[in-house]
Write a protein that holds these residues in place. Structure first.
Motif, PDB file in Angstrom:
ATOM      1  N   SER A  76       0.882  -1.220   0.016  1.00 37.59           N
ATOM      2  CA  SER A  76      -0.059   0.099  -0.032  1.00 37.59           C
ATOM      3  C   SER A  76       0.880   1.426   0.091  1.00 37.59           C
ATOM      4  O   SER A  76       1.929   1.377   0.737  1.00 37.59           O
ATOM      5  N   VAL A  77       0.496   2.250  -0.892  1.00 38.08           N
ATOM      6  CA  VAL A  77       1.306   3.554  -0.838  1.00 38.08           C
ATOM      7  C   VAL A  77       0.248   4.689  -0.667  1.00 38.08           C
ATOM      8  O   VAL A  77      -0.961   4.546  -0.989  1.00 38.08           O
ATOM      9  N   MET A  78       0.651   5.610  -0.152  1.00 41.79           N
ATOM     10  CA  MET A  78      -0.173   6.986  -0.005  1.00 41.79           C
ATOM     11  C   MET A  78       0.892   8.138  -0.255  1.00 41.79           C
ATOM     12  O   MET A  78       1.893   8.123   0.229  1.00 41.79           O
ATOM     13  N   ILE A  79       0.392   8.898  -1.246  1.00 40.91           N
ATOM     14  CA  ILE A  79       0.988  10.121  -1.783  1.00 40.91           C
ATOM     15  C   ILE A  79       0.450  11.129  -1.099  1.00 40.91           C
ATOM     16  O   ILE A  79      -0.878  11.518  -1.302  1.00 40.91           O
ATOM     17  N   LEU A  80       1.263  12.039  -0.353  1.00 44.36           N
ATOM     18  CA  LEU A  80       0.274  13.418   0.144  1.00 44.36           C
ATOM     19  C   LEU A  80       0.915  14.451  -0.478  1.00 44.36           C
ATOM     20  O   LEU A  80       2.063  14.660  -0.991  1.00 44.36           O
ATOM     21  N   GLY A  81      -0.187  15.495  -0.645  1.00 43.67           N
ATOM     22  CA  GLY A  81       0.356  16.456  -1.480  1.00 43.67           C
ATOM     23  C   GLY A  81      -0.997  17.276  -1.911  1.00 43.67           C
ATOM     24  O   GLY A  81      -2.112  16.653  -1.775  1.00 43.67           O
ATOM     25  N   ARG A  82      -0.921  18.265  -2.556  1.00 45.55           N
ATOM     26  CA  ARG A  82      -2.248  18.858  -3.076  1.00 45.55           C
ATOM     27  C   ARG A  82      -1.885  19.136  -4.598  1.00 45.55           C
ATOM     28  O   ARG A  82      -0.938  19.334  -5.208  1.00 45.55           O
ATOM     29  N   ALA A  83      -3.055  18.413  -5.299  1.00 44.53           N
ATOM     30  CA  ALA A  83      -2.821  18.207  -6.768  1.00 44.53           C
ATOM     31  C   ALA A  83      -3.156  19.499  -7.685  1.00 44.53           C
ATOM     32  O   ALA A  83      -3.820  20.487  -7.063  1.00 44.53           O
ATOM     33  N   VAL A  84      -2.375  19.587  -8.646  1.00 46.57           N
ATOM     34  CA  VAL A  84      -2.435  20.856  -9.402  1.00 46.57           C
ATOM     35  C   VAL A  84      -3.024  20.798 -10.781  1.00 46.57           C
ATOM     36  O   VAL A  84      -2.679  19.749 -11.247  1.00 46.57           O
ATOM     37  N   LYS A  85      -4.071  21.455 -11.059  1.00 50.86           N
ATOM     38  CA  LYS A  85      -4.668  21.237 -12.426  1.00 50.86           C
ATOM     39  C   LYS A  85      -3.363  21.513 -13.573  1.00 50.86           C
ATOM     40  O   LYS A  85      -2.919  22.592 -13.523  1.00 50.86           O
ATOM     41  N   VAL A  86      -3.563  20.810 -14.575  1.00 53.22           N
ATOM     42  CA  VAL A  86      -2.413  21.212 -15.662  1.00 53.22           C
ATOM     43  C   VAL A  86      -3.148  22.007 -16.805  1.00 53.22           C
ATOM     44  O   VAL A  86      -4.237  21.444 -17.201  1.00 53.22           O
ATOM     45  N   VAL A  87      -2.947  23.283 -17.047  1.00 52.94           N
ATOM     46  CA  VAL A  87      -3.573  24.050 -18.061  1.00 52.94           C
ATOM     47  C   VAL A  87      -2.959  24.352 -19.245  1.00 52.94           C
ATOM     48  O   VAL A  87      -3.721  24.368 -20.325  1.00 52.94           O
ATOM     49  N   ASP A  88      -1.712  24.248 -19.291  1.00 51.92           N
ATOM     50  CA  ASP A  88      -0.954  24.471 -20.652  1.00 51.92           C
ATOM     51  C   ASP A  88      -1.378  23.266 -21.754  1.00 51.92           C
ATOM     52  O   ASP A  88      -1.100  22.033 -21.277  1.00 51.92           O
ATOM     53  N   PRO A  89      -1.754  23.475 -22.869  1.00 53.43           N
ATOM     54  CA  PRO A  89      -2.348  22.601 -23.625  1.00 53.43           C
ATOM     55  C   PRO A  89      -1.306  21.263 -24.205  1.00 53.43           C
ATOM     56  O   PRO A  89      -1.459  20.033 -24.107  1.00 53.43           O
ATOM     57  N   GLU A  90      -0.133  22.016 -24.228  1.00 48.20           N
ATOM     58  CA  GLU A  90       1.202  20.967 -24.675  1.00 48.20           C
ATOM     59  C   GLU A  90       1.330  20.149 -23.721  1.00 48.20           C
ATOM     60  O   GLU A  90       1.600  18.814 -23.822  1.00 48.20           O
ATOM     61  N   GLU A  91       1.528  20.677 -22.374  1.00 51.75           N
ATOM     62  CA  GLU A  91       2.047  19.883 -21.306  1.00 51.75           C
ATOM     63  C   GLU A  91       0.673  18.914 -20.953  1.00 51.75           C
ATOM     64  O   GLU A  91       1.151  17.627 -20.664  1.00 51.75           O
ATOM     65  N   LYS A  92      -0.567  19.216 -21.076  1.00 50.23           N
ATOM     66  CA  LYS A  92      -1.562  18.160 -20.971  1.00 50.23           C
ATOM     67  C   LYS A  92      -1.611  17.339 -21.865  1.00 50.23           C
ATOM     68  O   LYS A  92      -1.579  16.045 -21.364  1.00 50.23           O
ATOM     69  N   LYS A  93      -1.443  17.364 -23.120  1.00 54.21           N
ATOM     70  CA  LYS A  93      -1.141  16.381 -23.912  1.00 54.21           C
ATOM     71  C   LYS A  93      -0.005  15.450 -23.734  1.00 54.21           C
ATOM     72  O   LYS A  93      -0.089  14.116 -23.712  1.00 54.21           O
ATOM     73  N   LEU A  94       1.127  16.020 -23.367  1.00 57.65           N
ATOM     74  CA  LEU A  94       2.225  15.082 -22.857  1.00 57.65           C
ATOM     75  C   LEU A  94       2.024  14.467 -21.850  1.00 57.65           C
ATOM     76  O   LEU A  94       2.330  13.024 -21.779  1.00 57.65           O
ATOM     77  N   ARG A  95       1.190  14.886 -20.821  1.00 61.56           N
ATOM     78  CA  ARG A  95       0.962  13.898 -19.685  1.00 61.56           C
ATOM     79  C   ARG A  95      -0.048  12.980 -19.879  1.00 61.56           C
ATOM     80  O   ARG A  95      -0.041  11.809 -19.421  1.00 61.56           O
ATOM     81  N   LEU A  96      -1.038  13.113 -20.942  1.00 65.31           N
ATOM     82  CA  LEU A  96      -1.656  12.068 -21.349  1.00 65.31           C
ATOM     83  C   LEU A  96      -1.051  11.024 -22.166  1.00 65.31           C
ATOM     84  O   LEU A  96      -1.435   9.778 -22.109  1.00 65.31           O
ATOM     85  N   ALA A  97      -0.322  11.577 -22.958  1.00 65.03           N
ATOM     86  CA  ALA A  97       0.378  10.422 -23.689  1.00 65.03           C
ATOM     87  C   ALA A  97       1.335   9.582 -23.124  1.00 65.03           C
ATOM     88  O   ALA A  97       1.289   8.545 -22.928  1.00 65.03           O
ATOM     89  N   ASN A  98       1.916  10.295 -21.839  1.00 67.62           N
ATOM     90  CA  ASN A  98       2.491   9.486 -20.773  1.00 67.62           C
ATOM     91  C   ASN A  98       1.776   8.312 -20.148  1.00 67.62           C
ATOM     92  O   ASN A  98       2.175   7.267 -19.945  1.00 67.62           O
ATOM     93  N   PHE A  99       0.549   8.796 -20.090  1.00 62.66           N
ATOM     94  CA  PHE A  99      -0.332   8.105 -19.127  1.00 62.66           C
ATOM     95  C   PHE A  99      -0.718   6.825 -19.942  1.00 62.66           C
ATOM     96  O   PHE A  99      -0.734   5.738 -19.488  1.00 62.66           O
TER      97      PHE A  99
END
Lengths: 136, 136
Positions: A24-47
């Motif tokens: 079991s793992v727990m990641i602590l932190g505050r998630a931030v919305k990715v707004v930059d379209p190119e970064e968004k696309k990169l993250r989705l591609a990595n996913f």
């Protein structure tokens, strides 16, 4: 964010010491919305490629509307904790002389053979990435 | 209380329509602590026997201290909701002509052979209930 994989049920000589093996793992932190379209696309591609290597570039390209309709959250792994149980039952010392079966029933996530969509274009075979998924 | 079983990953012709097959339930309500010792014992016996039929009566009896150290919560199933996804990908109409493999990679929880504790009393074999566990 928490993720847990169950690895087995642990059967002890007393009900009290029955347990489960898990990771079991727990990641602590505050998630931030990715707004930059190119970064968004990169993250989705990595996913997608993280689950199915090379799949993103084979897909029909993402439209601007699809990108808009998808929220991507970024959570840096700055602080995380893990808890793991492995191995057999831990019984009370005096219970080890009892003729009661104790042990572990292992559990794991099994990945089956890819099932092709009936509406696939004729002659299309499952790509290698559809066979290589491993979980846990 | 929520429980979800993942049945597969759904690979579509566009990244946007990738999905997962699952069965998910949510029970709504307020859990109540079981205080009556006899009722507590009965609930714990049902819990163990629910996973491993007949196991409770084979175990070393629960001590008063163990009963005290175990909290049992009761949650009546008065209100519950389920959400399920099954079947193949649902792509945009125009994407069905693309030569992209789409389909499902099935996932399920596999139950392994019982592993006997090395400290078992000599000659003790795994009981039938250790072979009969099925999840999902």
């Amino acid at each position: 964010v928490t993720v847990t994989l169950i690895d087995g049920l642990v059967l002890a000589r007393s009900a009290f010491h029955h347990s489960a093996n898990y990771r079991s793992v727990m990641i602590l932190g505050r998630a931030v919305k990715v707004v930059d379209p190119e970064e968004k696309k990169l993250r989705l591609a990595n996913f997608v490629n993280g689950l199915f290597p090379g799949r993103w570039s084979l897909l029909r390209s993402m439209t601007a509307q699809e990108a808009k309709a998808t929220t991507v959250l970024s959570l840096p792994i700055d602080e995380a904790s893990a808890k793991i149980r492995t191995g057999g039952p831990k019984d009370d010392d005096e219970d080890y002389t009892l003729p009661i079966w104790a042990g572990v029933v292992p559990l794991n996530i099994a990945v089956g053979e890819p099932q092709s969509d009936v509406r696939n274009f004729p002659g299309i075979e499952p790509p290698a990435h559809a066979y290589r998924l491993r979980i846990g």
